[in-house]
Design a protein around this motif. Sequence first.
Motif, short mmCIF file in Angstrom:
data_model
loop_
_atom_site.label_atom_id
_atom_site.label_comp_id
_atom_site.label_asym_id
_atom_site.label_seq_id
_atom_site.Cartn_x
_atom_site.Cartn_y
_atom_site.Cartn_z
N ASP A 60 46.79 33.47 51.26
CA ASP A 60 47.35 33.74 52.59
C ASP A 60 47.65 35.23 52.74
OD1 ASP A 60 48.85 32.43 55.06
OD2 ASP A 60 50.07 34.08 54.27
N PRO A 61 47.25 35.86 53.83
CA PRO A 61 47.47 37.31 54.01
C PRO A 61 48.94 37.73 53.96
CG PRO A 61 45.94 36.49 55.68
CD PRO A 61 46.46 35.30 54.94
N ILE A 62 49.83 36.94 54.52
CA ILE A 62 51.26 37.29 54.50
C ILE A 62 51.79 37.23 53.08
CG2 ILE A 62 53.58 36.55 55.21
CD1 ILE A 62 52.11 37.89 57.49
N ARG A 63 51.45 36.16 52.35
CA ARG A 63 51.92 36.03 50.97
C ARG A 63 51.32 37.11 50.09
NH1 ARG A 63 51.65 30.28 52.36
NH2 ARG A 63 49.60 30.08 51.41
N LEU A 64 50.06 37.43 50.31
CA LEU A 64 49.43 38.50 49.54
C LEU A 64 50.13 39.84 49.82
CD1 LEU A 64 47.26 39.41 47.59
CD2 LEU A 64 45.67 39.55 49.52
N HIS A 65 50.48 40.08 51.06
CA HIS A 65 51.22 41.31 51.40
C HIS A 65 52.56 41.34 50.67
CE1 HIS A 65 52.75 44.68 53.72
NE2 HIS A 65 53.84 43.95 53.98
N LEU A 66 53.27 40.22 50.66
CA LEU A 66 54.55 40.15 49.94
C LEU A 66 54.36 40.48 48.46
CD1 LEU A 66 56.15 36.95 51.47
CD2 LEU A 66 57.25 39.18 51.31
N VAL A 67 53.35 39.90 47.84
CA VAL A 67 53.09 40.13 46.41
C VAL A 67 52.72 41.59 46.17
CG1 VAL A 67 51.52 39.54 44.50
CG2 VAL A 67 52.56 37.73 45.89
N ARG A 68 51.90 42.16 47.04
CA ARG A 68 51.54 43.58 46.88
C ARG A 68 52.78 44.47 46.97
NH1 ARG A 68 46.01 42.94 50.09
NH2 ARG A 68 44.60 43.09 48.30
N GLU A 69 53.66 44.17 47.89
CA GLU A 69 54.89 44.95 48.03
C GLU A 69 55.79 44.78 46.81
OE1 GLU A 69 56.03 47.29 50.48
OE2 GLU A 69 53.85 47.20 50.60
N LEU A 70 55.93 43.57 46.32
CA LEU A 70 56.74 43.34 45.12
C LEU A 70 56.16 44.09 43.92
CD1 LEU A 70 57.49 39.54 45.52
CD2 LEU A 70 59.16 41.41 45.63
N ASP B 69 50.17 37.58 33.90
CA ASP B 69 49.27 38.33 33.02
C ASP B 69 49.03 37.59 31.71
OD1 ASP B 69 48.97 40.33 34.88
OD2 ASP B 69 50.37 41.71 33.92
N THR B 70 50.05 36.88 31.22
CA THR B 70 49.90 36.09 30.00
C THR B 70 48.93 34.93 30.22
OG1 THR B 70 52.10 36.65 29.20
CG2 THR B 70 51.14 34.62 28.34
N LEU B 71 49.11 34.24 31.31
CA LEU B 71 48.27 33.07 31.60
C LEU B 71 46.86 33.43 32.05
CD1 LEU B 71 50.85 30.86 33.52
CD2 LEU B 71 49.87 30.39 31.26
N TYR B 72 46.76 34.42 32.91
CA TYR B 72 45.48 34.79 33.54
C TYR B 72 45.27 36.29 33.46
CZ TYR B 72 46.82 30.24 35.38
OH TYR B 72 47.27 28.95 35.48
N PRO B 73 44.95 36.81 32.28
CA PRO B 73 44.82 38.26 32.09
C PRO B 73 43.86 38.89 33.11
CG PRO B 73 44.64 37.11 29.99
CD PRO B 73 44.62 36.06 31.06
N GLY B 74 44.32 39.92 33.78
CA GLY B 74 43.50 40.67 34.71
C GLY B 74 43.46 40.10 36.12
N LEU B 75 43.87 38.86 36.30
CA LEU B 75 43.78 38.23 37.62
C LEU B 75 44.63 38.98 38.65
CD1 LEU B 75 42.88 35.84 39.46
CD2 LEU B 75 45.05 34.76 38.82
N LEU B 76 45.89 39.18 38.33
CA LEU B 76 46.78 39.82 39.28
C LEU B 76 46.34 41.26 39.57
CD1 LEU B 76 49.20 39.23 41.03
CD2 LEU B 76 50.67 39.98 39.17
N ASP B 77 45.95 42.00 38.55
CA ASP B 77 45.47 43.37 38.78
C ASP B 77 44.24 43.37 39.68
OD1 ASP B 77 47.44 44.70 37.36
OD2 ASP B 77 46.32 44.63 35.48
N GLY B 78 43.33 42.43 39.45
CA GLY B 78 42.13 42.35 40.29
C GLY B 78 42.47 42.05 41.73
N ILE B 79 43.40 41.15 41.94
CA ILE B 79 43.80 40.80 43.31
C ILE B 79 44.55 41.95 43.97
CG2 ILE B 79 45.37 39.30 44.60
CD1 ILE B 79 44.48 37.05 42.64
N LEU B 80 45.46 42.56 43.22
CA LEU B 80 46.25 43.66 43.81
C LEU B 80 45.40 44.89 44.09
CD1 LEU B 80 49.47 43.35 41.64
CD2 LEU B 80 49.16 42.65 44.02
N ASN B 81 44.35 45.10 43.33
CA ASN B 81 43.51 46.28 43.52
C ASN B 81 42.33 46.04 44.44
OD1 ASN B 81 45.05 47.97 41.83
ND2 ASN B 81 44.12 47.07 40.03
#
Length: 105
Positions: free
Chosen positions: A27-37, A90-102
Amino acid sequence: MDRMPEDIPHPSLDEIRIERVLHALADPIRLHLVRELARLDTGVACGSIDLPITKSTRTHHLRTLREAGVVTIHPAGTSRITTLRRADLDTLYPGLLDGILNAPH
């Protein structure tokens, strides 16, 4: 689910599932929240990130992120502090969050 103060349930590490994480981040709103956090790199009061949505809709999005294991929400006085569960993800899904945030947005 682990119980936090005020009985706010959070999934334990072994309860976090990739399907729920990806759904929450789709969801774009949730993704925005996560990017800001991630950008702030600290916990913030739930209403401190500016969003063009109502308080009840914000609550829904935060609950979805919490139930998926993407964030933790802890009471602090009259506020609720939201923190990104970066280390757990990052422990569970290495690189996933960085890929999404970038990813371009």
